[in-house]
Design an enzyme around this catalytic site. Structure first.
Site, short mmCIF file in Angstrom:
data_model
loop_
_atom_site.label_atom_id
_atom_site.label_comp_id
_atom_site.label_asym_id
_atom_site.label_seq_id
_atom_site.Cartn_x
_atom_site.Cartn_y
_atom_site.Cartn_z
N LYS A 44 -71.84 -28.79 -0.38
CA LYS A 44 -73.12 -28.32 -0.92
C LYS A 44 -72.86 -27.00 -1.64
CE LYS A 44 -77.54 -27.56 -1.62
NZ LYS A 44 -78.32 -28.39 -2.59
N CYS A 130 -78.28 -23.45 -11.66
CA CYS A 130 -78.98 -22.52 -10.78
C CYS A 130 -79.98 -21.70 -11.60
CB CYS A 130 -77.99 -21.62 -10.09
SG CYS A 130 -77.03 -20.70 -11.26
#
Ligand SMILES: CC(C)(C)CCc1c(C(=O)O)[nH]c(=O)[nH]c1=O
Length: 312
Positions: A44, A130
Site C-alpha cells: 500500500k 496523491c
C-alpha cells in the site's frame, strides 16, 4: 510457455502482481500475495506517518468493477520496510515493490531518504495520484509539479524507481507527460491508477454507496480497461525504451493481461479483480494467459509485447 518477465533489471517468475492498495495493507494481506502465484507484491502506498484513512464504507464492489475513497490508510513507511526486509531474508530470490506517496516534495524526499537508510533492495513505485496543494489538481495532472518532483527525486534517490500515473484522456497530455518522463532515468511507468471521482448510486435507496466525498471515488474494473490499454500503449509508443511499462486497469482474465502486454506492458497489476477473488486469482490468470499464448503459438511475453497492429 512462460509468463516470466524482467523489470528494472530484475527477473520475475510471473508477470502478474497486485496493484498498490489491494491486498497489501498489512502483513496478513501481503503474506497471502507472497504465498500466491503472483510474481511479487507492491505495498500500500506508504506515507510519512501512519494513517487511518477515510470513514467506512470507503470501498464498494460493483457489477462491473469498484469504487473507492480509502484516503490512503496505511501503517507508515517503517512498517512496510520492516516487512519487506523480513521477506528479503525469507525469500531472497524475489524482488519487492515499495509504494510511497508524500503530500509535498519534502515528504517525497523524506520517504526516499528513509528507504535509502534501510536495507531495502527492491523497486520503488512513487504514486503521483496523491493530492497536492489545495485548490490544485492531483499531482499527476499538475505537469510542472511532476517535473519538479522527479527532478528532486532523482537528485536524492539512485535506486530503481518508477511512477504510478493517473489515466490521461487527451493525446496532447500523453505527449506532454512523455516529454517530461523521458527526461528522467525512470525504471518504469505504471498506467493506470483508478479513474478519479466517479459516482456509484444505489437506485433503490437513492443514495451513494461510499461515505467519503459525498460518494465520489476512484473507479476500477471493467469500466477502465479501454482507458488503461490506451495509456499503456500511448506511453509505450512515446517513452524511451529504457522506461518499461506496468499495465494496470481492468485485468480480470488472462486475455485482459494479454491485451495489456500486446499494448506494451512488461508487468501487469491486478486490483479490483484481486479484491473480489483473492490471491488464488493469480493461478487462473496465469493459466488463462498461457492458454491465450498457446493458441497463438507464443512461448514467451517478448514474442508479442508491444506488437499491437494498426489498420493503416
Ligand atoms: C487517492 C489518494 C488518497 C490521493 C491516493 C491513494 C489512492 C487511493 C486511496 O487510498 O483512496 N485509492 C486509489 O484508487 N488510488 C490511490 O492512489
Amino acid at each position: 510457455i512462460s509468463t516470466e518477465t524482467t523489470l528494472a533489471g530484475y527477473h520475475f517468475d510471473n508477470c502478474f502482481m497486485n496493484a498498490a492498495g489491494v491486498y497489501c495493507y498489512d502483513a496478513a494481506e501481503l503474506n497471502q500475495v507472497q504465498a500466491s502465484m503472483a510474481g511479487t507484491f507492491v505495498t500500500k502506498s506508504a506515507t510519512v506517518m501512519p494513517r487511518s484513512g477515510n470513514p467506512e464504507p470507503r470501498y464498494q464492489p460493483t457489477r462491473l468493477g469498484s469504487i473507492n475513497s480509502m484516503g490512503l490508510p496505511n501503517e507508515g513507511l517503517p512498517y512496510y520496510l520492516d516487512y519487506v526486509s523480513q521477506q528479503q531474508k525469507a525469500v531472497p530470490d524475489k524482488t519487492y515493490f515499495q509504494s510511497i506517496t508524500g503530500f509535498n516534495i519534502e515528504e517525497d524526499e523524506q520517504l526516499l531518504a528513509q528507504i535509502s537508510a534501510s536495507d531495502f533492495k527492491g523497486v520503488v513505485e512513487l504514486n503521483l495520484s496523491c493530492p497536492n496543494v489545495p485548490g490544485k489538481p492531483q499531482t499527476g495532472y499538475d505537469f510542472e509539479m511532476v517535473e519538479r518532483i522527479l527532478t528532486r527525486v532523482f537528485t536524492v534517490y539512485h535506486g530503481p524507481l518508477g511512477v504510478k500515473l493517473p489515466p490521461y484522456f487527451d493525446i496532447v497530455h500523453f505527449d506532454q507527460m512523455a516529454a517530461i518522463l523521458n527526461q528522467f532515468p525512470l525504471a518504469f511507468v505504471n498506467s493506470v491508477n483508478s479513474i478519479g471521482n466517479g459516482l456509484k448510486i444505489d437506485v433503490a435507496t437513492e443514495r451513494v454507496v461510499i461515505k467519503p466525498k459525498h460518494g465520489f471515488g476512484g473507479i476500477g474494473g471493467d469500466y477502465i480497461k479501454p482507458t488503461a490499454l490506451a495509456n499503456v500503449h500511448a506511453f509505450y509508443q512515446r517513452l524511451n525504451p529504457a522506461i518499461q511499462i506496468i499495465g494496470t486497469g481492468g485485468i480480470k482474465s488472462g486475455q485482459d493481461a494479454f491485451e495489456h502486454i500486446l499494448c506494451g506492458a512488461s508487468m501487469v497489476q491486478v486490483g479490483t479483480a484481486l479484491q473480489k477473488e483473492g490471491p488464488i486469482i493469480f493461478e487462473r490468470l496465469t493459466r488463462e494467459l498461457q492458454t491465450s499464448m498457446a493458441q497463438k503459438g507464443y512461448t514467451k511475453l517478448s514474442d508479442f509485447r508491444g506488437k499491437l497492429q494498426y489498420l493503416d
